[in-house]
Design an enzyme around this catalytic site. Structure first.
Site, PDB file in Angstrom:
ATOM      1  N   GLU A  44      -4.809  -4.692  -0.597  1.00  0.00           N
ATOM      2  CA  GLU A  44      -5.310  -4.780   0.759  1.00  0.00           C
ATOM      3  C   GLU A  44      -5.830  -3.393   1.131  1.00  0.00           C
ATOM      4  O   GLU A  44      -5.109  -2.412   0.948  1.00  0.00           O
ATOM      5  CB  GLU A  44      -4.172  -5.190   1.715  1.00  0.00           C
ATOM      6  CG  GLU A  44      -4.693  -5.399   3.108  1.00  0.00           C
ATOM      7  CD  GLU A  44      -3.615  -5.753   4.132  1.00  0.00           C
ATOM      8  OE1 GLU A  44      -2.458  -6.004   3.743  1.00  0.00           O
ATOM      9  OE2 GLU A  44      -3.961  -5.751   5.324  1.00  0.00           O
ATOM     10  N   ARG A 268       8.808  -4.751  -8.326  1.00  0.00           N
ATOM     11  CA  ARG A 268       8.126  -3.619  -7.676  1.00  0.00           C
ATOM     12  C   ARG A 268       8.665  -2.324  -8.217  1.00  0.00           C
ATOM     13  O   ARG A 268       9.861  -2.226  -8.510  1.00  0.00           O
ATOM     14  CB  ARG A 268       8.495  -3.621  -6.193  1.00  0.00           C
ATOM     15  CG  ARG A 268       7.563  -4.287  -5.283  1.00  0.00           C
ATOM     16  CD  ARG A 268       8.054  -4.069  -3.853  1.00  0.00           C
ATOM     17  NE  ARG A 268       7.089  -3.246  -3.146  1.00  0.00           N
ATOM     18  CZ  ARG A 268       5.934  -3.711  -2.715  1.00  0.00           C
ATOM     19  NH1 ARG A 268       5.604  -4.970  -2.915  1.00  0.00           N
ATOM     20  NH2 ARG A 268       5.090  -2.930  -2.083  1.00  0.00           N
ATOM     21  N   LYS A 278       2.475   1.552   1.875  1.00  0.00           N
ATOM     22  CA  LYS A 278       1.317   2.151   2.543  1.00  0.00           C
ATOM     23  C   LYS A 278       1.613   2.377   4.021  1.00  0.00           C
ATOM     24  O   LYS A 278       1.172   3.364   4.594  1.00  0.00           O
ATOM     25  CB  LYS A 278       0.103   1.241   2.382  1.00  0.00           C
ATOM     26  CG  LYS A 278      -0.551   1.390   1.013  1.00  0.00           C
ATOM     27  CD  LYS A 278      -1.723   0.446   0.850  1.00  0.00           C
ATOM     28  CE  LYS A 278      -1.233  -0.944   0.542  1.00  0.00           C
ATOM     29  NZ  LYS A 278      -2.303  -1.907   0.319  1.00  0.00           N
TER      30      LYS A 278
HETATM   31  P1  ATP Z   1       2.402  -1.710   0.383  1.00  0.00           P
HETATM   32  O1  ATP Z   1       3.720  -2.135   0.942  1.00  0.00           O
HETATM   33  O2  ATP Z   1       2.419  -0.361  -0.216  1.00  0.00           O
HETATM   34  O3  ATP Z   1       1.257  -1.934   1.328  1.00  0.00           O
HETATM   35  P2  ATP Z   1       1.532  -4.092  -0.844  1.00  0.00           P
HETATM   36  O4  ATP Z   1       2.217  -4.920  -1.879  1.00  0.00           O
HETATM   37  O5  ATP Z   1       1.420  -4.651   0.513  1.00  0.00           O
HETATM   38  O6  ATP Z   1       2.196  -2.670  -0.850  1.00  0.00           O
HETATM   39  P3  ATP Z   1      -1.142  -4.492  -1.735  1.00  0.00           P
HETATM   40  O7  ATP Z   1      -2.327  -3.689  -1.418  1.00  0.00           O
HETATM   41  O8  ATP Z   1      -1.061  -5.848  -1.173  1.00  0.00           O
HETATM   42  O9  ATP Z   1       0.109  -3.620  -1.314  1.00  0.00           O
HETATM   43  O10 ATP Z   1      -0.868  -4.520  -3.295  1.00  0.00           O
HETATM   44  C1  ATP Z   1      -1.817  -4.763  -4.295  1.00  0.00           C
HETATM   45  C2  ATP Z   1      -1.068  -5.115  -5.541  1.00  0.00           C
HETATM   46  O11 ATP Z   1      -0.230  -4.034  -5.924  1.00  0.00           O
HETATM   47  C3  ATP Z   1      -0.181  -6.315  -5.320  1.00  0.00           C
HETATM   48  O12 ATP Z   1      -0.312  -7.182  -6.423  1.00  0.00           O
HETATM   49  C4  ATP Z   1       1.195  -5.729  -5.219  1.00  0.00           C
HETATM   50  O13 ATP Z   1       2.139  -6.631  -5.645  1.00  0.00           O
HETATM   51  C5  ATP Z   1       1.088  -4.487  -6.117  1.00  0.00           C
HETATM   52  N1  ATP Z   1       2.052  -3.466  -5.691  1.00  0.00           N
HETATM   53  C6  ATP Z   1       2.154  -2.875  -4.490  1.00  0.00           C
HETATM   54  N2  ATP Z   1       3.199  -2.037  -4.450  1.00  0.00           N
HETATM   55  C7  ATP Z   1       3.780  -2.069  -5.682  1.00  0.00           C
HETATM   56  C8  ATP Z   1       4.902  -1.437  -6.276  1.00  0.00           C
HETATM   57  N3  ATP Z   1       5.666  -0.580  -5.605  1.00  0.00           N
HETATM   58  N4  ATP Z   1       5.195  -1.729  -7.571  1.00  0.00           N
HETATM   59  C9  ATP Z   1       4.431  -2.588  -8.251  1.00  0.00           C
HETATM   60  N5  ATP Z   1       3.368  -3.222  -7.751  1.00  0.00           N
HETATM   61  C10 ATP Z   1       3.034  -2.986  -6.476  1.00  0.00           C
HETATM   62 MG    MG Z   2       0.526  -5.200   2.082  1.00  0.00          MG
END
Ligand code: ATP
Ligand code: MG
Length: 572
Positions: A44, A268, A278
């Site tokens: 995102e 994760r 983020k």
């Molecule tokens: P954040 O909480 O940092 O915003 P998110 O999962 O909402 O993380 P996205 O931009 O939706 O962030 O993530 C893109 C991809 O990266 C998704 O497939 C997510 O599962 C993966 N991802 C995000 N954070 C991690 C992490 N800490 N370890 C492994 N994969 C991750």
């Molecule tokens: Mg997110």
């Protein structure tokens, strides 16, 4: 820096087996997706990528590469309020910097029209309805893990009424939050995600790509699987918190009768002394605790790049941690270990003095300059040697002299001998102090028989210290970084306080007046070095011809190697 784009993820690493790879191998055997492997990385665009995303990137792009498949980059841009073009651009830069190139570049917003058509199809088949409950009421009606939900009073509207209301939602007739489109599934399902989940919400907000075209936006749950399906994704790899959403993912696909990707969840990444979200990282940026998303203390890829991390080190780390089905915490020390391993192989050695004090060699000819041959990288015979000027006055680390040495101190103190790296053996004769008692000059005499640090008579000299020539050195700023948080788990806060109370107030130390070996002059931003005895450093983009700025990437001491040794005493 062409070598940074090398595409052989986890250079030279044995590929560890993982359960996702095993699933793909099995699918290839049975011909499940027609022998295709097509993954995607779906961030995102609401912030910069962090090391957790790197794990997902290495996994998705790595599997596609390994099996001759494809991997898309798709922006999951369904939440216009938090998304920005700056993030879209930084994400592309960071994926490429890590060493990967996408096959297709897509946006969930590319599919808004198709998603809307499919929503109407679900309305027509009686599988979706417009609901007038407020967000709060929807929550109340949903029930709990132990109590079934209650059906919305709007659940049994006619298809015609639903189609009409949904059209009017789309055309902007209703205010934000006044209505939603919901899937009609099962309010008694033990899985809360199946209790008539919201598919569309009304949001009069400008979108970074579609502008004001839309005032209804699909939810993640409704948009994600259908986007995967449109792109022909075979394996939709995501983190464990989406495991409970999988039945919903499959439900939409089944009801629409479209290509069915397989969702697979993995753990994760969590790292000690770090937050990986983020939302939280944005807070550090907004409150000014760090200088920006690319502050070298940040676990973002842009911060790590500025800090001096190499993409290879990050890929090696991601390959070593592997993937599993249970969330855990990885030691920050392992990440730093992977970095040191790589920099030890690659980084040229130089001499720099961070906290200088002057050393005067009283019996060395005043105008003499000798060029001492220094080894650029003992790990790399091809790196060659360079000449370092040696003169009567040198800068040394102030900590390498003590007027009264503590027990076990082998460096300079009156009467003691040390070796000057690539220079001579000198004997300390004393020091000069200012009115406040600070040491301003250390004095010594050298032994001309010991050029290059040799002791022809075999006498023992325990310590070797580094130095730079006073008339040749230039001044620079050096920024030292420590962990962002003082606790391994930043959430381990006192009652009534949150994770921000564990921020490390001493995570940045700026040293000015450091003295650098002349060969460092003009090194471009991003270049990496080992400062002998001190650690690995790189040139910061803030650097200017008249004022160079260096970042300490990581120190030399490898605590992880010790831990590993304790765990596996048999191994080297
Ligand atoms: P954040 O909480 O940092 O915003 P998110 O999962 O909402 O993380 P996205 O931009 O939706 O962030 O993530 C893109 C991809 O990266 C998704 O497939 C997510 O599962 C993966 N991802 C995000 N954070 C991690 C992490 N800490 N370890 C492994 N994969 C991750
Ligand atoms: Mg997110």
């Amino acid at each position: 820096m062409a070598e940074e784009n090398g595409n052989n993820g986890g250079a030279g690493e044995p590929r560890p087996s993982n359960f996702i790879r095993d699933i793909i191998l099995r699918d290839l055997e049975t011909g499940k997706h027609g022998g295709r492997v097509h993954t995607r990385f779906p961030p995102e665009p609401n912030g910069y990528l962090h090391i957790g995303h790197a794990k997902s990137i290495c996994l998705n792009f790595g599997l596609a590469r390994e099996f001759g498949g494809k991997c898309n980059l798709r922006f999951d841009d369904t939440n216009p309020c938090k998304e920005e073009v700056e993030y879209v651009e930084s994400i592309q830069t960071d994926v490429r910097w890590l060493g990967f190139e996408w096959d297709g570049l897509y946006y969930a917003s590319d599919y808004f029209e198709q998603l809307c058509e499919w929503a109407k199809l679900l309305i027509r088949t009686g599988k979706a309805y417009v609901c007038d409950l407020s967000a709060d009421e929807v929550r109340q009606y949903r029930g709990t893990l132990t109590e079934p939900g209650r059906e919305s009073p709007y659940r049994n509207r006619s298809v015609e009424e639903n189609l009409d209301l949904f059209e009017r939602m789309r055309s902007g007739e209703f205010p934000d939050g006044s209505r939603t489109l919901r899937a009609k599934i099962d309010m008694a399902s033990p899985n809360l995600n199946l209790r008539d989940p919201v598919m569309y919400r009304i949001l009069h907000a400008s979108h970074h790509r579609t502008g004001d075209k839309w005032c209804i936006y699909p939810t993640y749950d409704y948009a994600h699987g259908q986007s995967d399906s449109i792109e022909g994704i075979t394996h939709s790899i995501c983190t464990l918190e989406f495991e409970d959403h999988r039945p919903l993912y499959d439900w939409f696909i089944r009801e629409l009768g479209i290509h069915a990707p397989q969702q697979i969840e993995f753990d994760r990444l969590n790292l000690t002394y770090t937050v990986l979200s983020k939302r939280r990282l944005l807070r550090l940026v907004e409150t000014g605790f760090v200088r920006g998303w690319d502050d070298p203390r940040m676990p973002t890829l842009s911060g790590m790049r500025r800090r001096g991390y190499t993409p290879e080190a990050i890929r090696t780390f991601c390959s070593r941690i592997g993937v599993s089905k249970t969330n855990g915490i990885v030691e920050l020390g392992l990440l730093e270990h992977c970095l040191r391993e790589e920099l030890n192989r690659r980084a040229p050695r130089v001499m720099a003095v961070l906290r200088p004090v002057k050393l005067v060699i009283d019996n060395y000819p005043e105008d003499q300059v000798e060029q001492m041959e220094a080894v650029n990288n003992p790990e790399d015979p091809d790196a060659g040697t360079r000449l370092v000027p040696f003169t009567r006055e040198l800068w040394i680390e102030s900590d390498d002299f003590r007027e009264t040495p503590p027990k076990g101190y082998y460096r300079l103190y009156p009467g003691n001998e040390v070796r000057l790296r690539y220079g001579y053996i000198v004997r300390c004769t004393g020091c000069v102090k200012d009115a406040q008692g600070n040491v301003v000059e250390v004095h010594c005499i050298y032994d001309p028989q010991t050029r290059g640090g040799n002791t022809p008579d075999g006498r023992k000299v325990k310590a070797t210290i580094h130095w730079v020539s006073v008339p040749h050195a230039f001044e620079a700023e050096v920024r030292l970084y420590d962990n962002l948080f003082v606790k391994p788990d930043p959430d381990d806060a006192e009652p009534g306080k949150d994770w921000t109370s564990n921020l490390n107030p001493n995570s940045l130390e700026v040293l000015t007046g450091c003295r650098m070996e002349p060969s460092l002059k003009g090194a471009p931003p991003g270049s990496r070095f080992q400062f002998e005895r001190l650690g690995y450093f790189c040139v910061d983009p803030d650097t200017a011809p008249e004022k160079m700025v260096f970042n300490r990437t990581v120190g030399l001491r490898d605590t992880w190697a010790k831990v590993e040794k304790k765990l596996n005493p048999g191994q080297a």
